[in-house]
Design an enzyme around this catalytic site. Structure first.
Site, short mmCIF file in Angstrom:
data_model
loop_
_atom_site.label_atom_id
_atom_site.label_comp_id
_atom_site.label_asym_id
_atom_site.label_seq_id
_atom_site.Cartn_x
_atom_site.Cartn_y
_atom_site.Cartn_z
N ASP A 1 0.82 -1.15 -0.04
CA ASP A 1 -0.12 -0.17 -0.02
C ASP A 1 0.84 1.28 -0.16
O ASP A 1 1.87 1.50 0.76
CB ASP A 1 -0.95 0.02 1.12
CG ASP A 1 -1.80 1.33 1.33
OD1 ASP A 1 -3.02 1.35 0.66
OD2 ASP A 1 -1.35 2.13 2.11
N TYR B 1 2.54 9.86 0.21
CA TYR B 1 3.54 9.30 1.10
C TYR B 1 5.02 9.70 1.08
O TYR B 1 5.75 9.16 1.75
CB TYR B 1 3.36 7.84 1.05
CG TYR B 1 2.04 7.40 1.67
CD1 TYR B 1 0.95 8.13 2.31
CD2 TYR B 1 1.53 6.24 1.45
CE1 TYR B 1 0.01 7.90 2.87
CE2 TYR B 1 0.40 5.48 2.27
CZ TYR B 1 -0.37 6.38 2.97
OH TYR B 1 -1.57 6.06 3.42
N GLN C 1 -10.54 1.70 2.61
CA GLN C 1 -9.65 1.54 3.44
C GLN C 1 -9.60 2.52 4.90
O GLN C 1 -10.03 3.60 4.49
CB GLN C 1 -8.04 1.85 2.77
CG GLN C 1 -7.20 1.60 3.62
CD GLN C 1 -5.53 1.99 2.90
OE1 GLN C 1 -4.89 2.83 3.30
NE2 GLN C 1 -5.37 1.18 1.80
N TYR D 1 -6.08 -0.02 7.94
CA TYR D 1 -4.90 0.70 8.43
C TYR D 1 -4.72 0.97 9.66
O TYR D 1 -5.45 0.62 10.50
CB TYR D 1 -4.59 1.92 7.19
CG TYR D 1 -5.44 3.12 7.64
CD1 TYR D 1 -4.95 3.88 8.79
CD2 TYR D 1 -6.26 3.60 6.58
CE1 TYR D 1 -5.91 4.95 9.11
CE2 TYR D 1 -6.82 4.90 6.92
CZ TYR D 1 -6.61 5.55 8.15
OH TYR D 1 -7.40 6.86 8.12
N LEU E 1 -1.73 -2.15 13.90
CA LEU E 1 -0.95 -2.17 15.22
C LEU E 1 -1.00 -1.14 16.00
O LEU E 1 -0.19 -0.79 16.88
CB LEU E 1 0.68 -2.52 14.89
CG LEU E 1 0.87 -3.73 13.97
CD1 LEU E 1 2.34 -3.63 13.47
CD2 LEU E 1 0.83 -5.00 14.84
N1 LIG Z 1 -5.89 5.68 3.94
C1 LIG Z 1 -5.13 6.25 4.89
O1 LIG Z 1 -5.62 7.49 5.19
C2 LIG Z 1 -3.96 5.80 5.75
C3 LIG Z 1 -3.77 6.43 6.96
C4 LIG Z 1 -2.77 5.79 7.83
C5 LIG Z 1 -2.09 4.81 7.26
N2 LIG Z 1 -2.32 4.42 6.20
C6 LIG Z 1 -1.56 2.90 5.68
O2 LIG Z 1 -1.54 1.92 6.65
C7 LIG Z 1 -0.03 1.58 6.86
C8 LIG Z 1 0.03 1.31 8.11
O3 LIG Z 1 -0.57 2.06 9.13
P1 LIG Z 1 0.68 2.84 10.21
O4 LIG Z 1 1.79 3.09 9.86
O5 LIG Z 1 -0.52 4.12 10.79
O6 LIG Z 1 0.42 1.95 11.33
P2 LIG Z 1 0.79 0.49 11.91
O7 LIG Z 1 1.25 -0.44 10.74
O8 LIG Z 1 -0.16 0.09 12.99
O9 LIG Z 1 2.09 0.81 12.49
C9 LIG Z 1 3.27 0.96 12.13
C10 LIG Z 1 4.42 1.09 13.33
O10 LIG Z 1 4.42 -0.29 13.92
C11 LIG Z 1 5.91 -0.57 13.96
N3 LIG Z 1 6.10 -2.09 13.94
C12 LIG Z 1 5.63 -2.71 12.79
N4 LIG Z 1 5.86 -4.24 13.20
C13 LIG Z 1 5.99 -4.32 14.20
C14 LIG Z 1 6.30 -5.06 15.20
N5 LIG Z 1 6.39 -6.39 15.16
N6 LIG Z 1 6.92 -5.06 16.33
C15 LIG Z 1 6.89 -3.75 17.13
N7 LIG Z 1 6.60 -2.68 16.30
C16 LIG Z 1 6.29 -2.91 15.02
C17 LIG Z 1 6.57 0.24 12.91
O11 LIG Z 1 7.83 0.27 13.51
P3 LIG Z 1 8.99 -0.46 12.69
O12 LIG Z 1 9.29 0.21 11.26
O13 LIG Z 1 10.48 -0.08 13.42
O14 LIG Z 1 8.78 -1.76 12.53
C18 LIG Z 1 5.62 1.34 12.77
O15 LIG Z 1 6.54 2.27 13.77
C19 LIG Z 1 0.60 2.78 6.52
O16 LIG Z 1 1.86 2.80 6.09
C20 LIG Z 1 -0.03 3.19 5.29
O17 LIG Z 1 0.06 2.46 4.05
C21 LIG Z 1 -3.37 4.65 5.29
#
Ligand SMILES: NC(=O)c1ccc[n+]([C@@H]2O[C@H](COP(=O)([O-])OP(=O)(O)OC[C@H]3O[C@@H](n4cnc5c(N)ncnc54)[C@H](OP(=O)(O)O)[C@@H]3O)[C@@H](O)[C@H]2O)c1
Length: 313
Positions: free
Chosen positions: A91, A96, A204, A232, A235
């Site tokens: 994604d 981004y 999403q 999204y 975690l």
């Molecule tokens: N459509 C929208 O408006 C929207 C909004 C927000 C996000 N998104 C999408 O959703 C994706 C994910 O959302 P998000 O980044 O907000 O949140 P997330 O995936 O819930 O959390 C990401 C965080 O968790 C850490 N992490 C990942 N795996 C881990 C593990 N096994 N143990 C410990 N920490 C871990 C990562 O750090 P490390 O890199 O150090 O592992 C990062 O800091 C985004 O990248 C984007 O593509 C979409």
């Protein structure tokens, strides 16, 4: 490919599927899991889009990648590790700043990736969608997107024109499907009243065990309309305390995996949700990939419900 009602292949189906298609294959153009990986080979959970395309229930987000949070080679290795472990949906979005990074990371394996990008609502007027898509394709180093989403509904005054723009891109082969992001149920209902609005493949939205709001209305609505949800921040987002949760850790210990894997397995448990955790760490990606084949018991789900209750009606 045949799948069960829960969206999960049984072991026999998965083995036959891998033997027939090799180590990395596509179904209806969708990327599917790599064979031979221990974590992914035990009945990986899959999700079906309305057009029959099947994708793994766990993909990889990228909003924070390519920005120096980890060294770039480490993040590239993390993304490729995720691909090799079956997290073949990636994604991204034009805003981004990660599209070029992803283009480099998936170079040479585009056919094995289900690539999702998004257009920002300020860019949809006139021929804006076509121009935004072309720019994303260039940055990603590809000539098509598997799925193209409208990032937010806010500020979009002519949703019918957006649908027309998406359908034109689909007819031209630039995108294989389209969908939306951050839509409410009433906004989805409005979309379905627009001609060809019912071609929308997904919505999403934020969803995790710490943020269960969509269970109130969105998840049931999407299930009724056979529209998978993309979750999204599964975690809890960057800096969240969720992964320090004692119940997640206890359930993880029983399965020999991390709290993160349990949180992700919980998010994708229904077979109607695709979670897109982001990580720039190889070790974290390996932990996360375990969720593809992790099934929580009714007792574990009840224990998690007790600490993170579903929304009240
Ligand atoms: N459509 C929208 O408006 C929207 C909004 C927000 C996000 N998104 C999408 O959703 C994706 C994910 O959302 P998000 O980044 O907000 O949140 P997330 O995936 O819930 O959390 C990401 C965080 O968790 C850490 N992490 C990942 N795996 C881990 C593990 N096994 N143990 C410990 N920490 C871990 C990562 O750090 P490390 O890199 O150090 O592992 C990062 O800091 C985004 O990248 C984007 O593509 C979409």
């Amino acid at each position: 490919m045949k799948s069960t009602d829960t969206g999960q292949l049984n072991r026999r189906e998965f083995n036959c599927f891998c033997v027939a298609l090799g180590s990395l294959a596509t179904v209806s153009g969708a990327a599917v899991v790599a064979a031979g990986d221990a974590a992914a080979a035990d009945a990986p959970r899959m999700v079906k889009f309305p057009d029959g395309t099947v994708v793994p229930a766990l993909g990889q987000g990228s909003a924070g990648l390519g920005k120096g949070r980890h060294p770039a080679p480490v993040e590239e290795e993390a993304l490729r590790t995720g691909l090799s472990l079956g997290m073949t949906l990636i994604d991204t979005a034009e805003v981004y700043g990660s599209e070029e990074f992803i283009g480099r990371a998936i170079a040479g394996q585009r056919g094995g990736v289900f690539l999702v990008s998004k257009v920002w609502p300020n860019h949809v007027a006139g021929d804006g969608i076509a121009r935004a898509c072309e720019a994303s394709l260039k940055r990603l180093g590809t000539d098509y997107l598997d799925l193209y989403l409208l990032h937010w509904p806010n500020g979009v005054t002519n949703l019918a024109a957006v649908v027309t723009g998406f359908e034109s891109l689909r007819a031209a082969g630039k995108i294989r499907a389209w969908g939306v992001s951050n839509f409410s149920v009433s906004q989805l209902e409005g979309l379905l009243r627009i001609p060809r609005g019912d071609h929308c493949a997904t919505n999403q939205v934020p969803y995790s065990i710490a943020d269960r709001g969509i269970e109130h209305d969105m998840l049931p609505w999407c299930e009724r309309h056979a529209m998978p949800v993309m979750a999204y921040s599964p975690l809890g987002g960057a800096g969240s305390n969720l992964l320090r949760d004692a119940t997640l850790a206890r359930v993880g210990a029983a399965h020999g995996c991390s709290a993160a894997a349990v949180a992700l397995a919980w998010t994708i448990r229904s077979g109607h949700v695709i979670a897109i955790p982001e990580s720039g760490s190889v070790a974290h990606v390996k932990e996360n990939a375990i969720a593809l084949s992790l099934t929580l018991t009714p007792q574990e789900l009840a224990a998690l419900d007790a600490v993170h209750p579903p929304p009240r009606r």
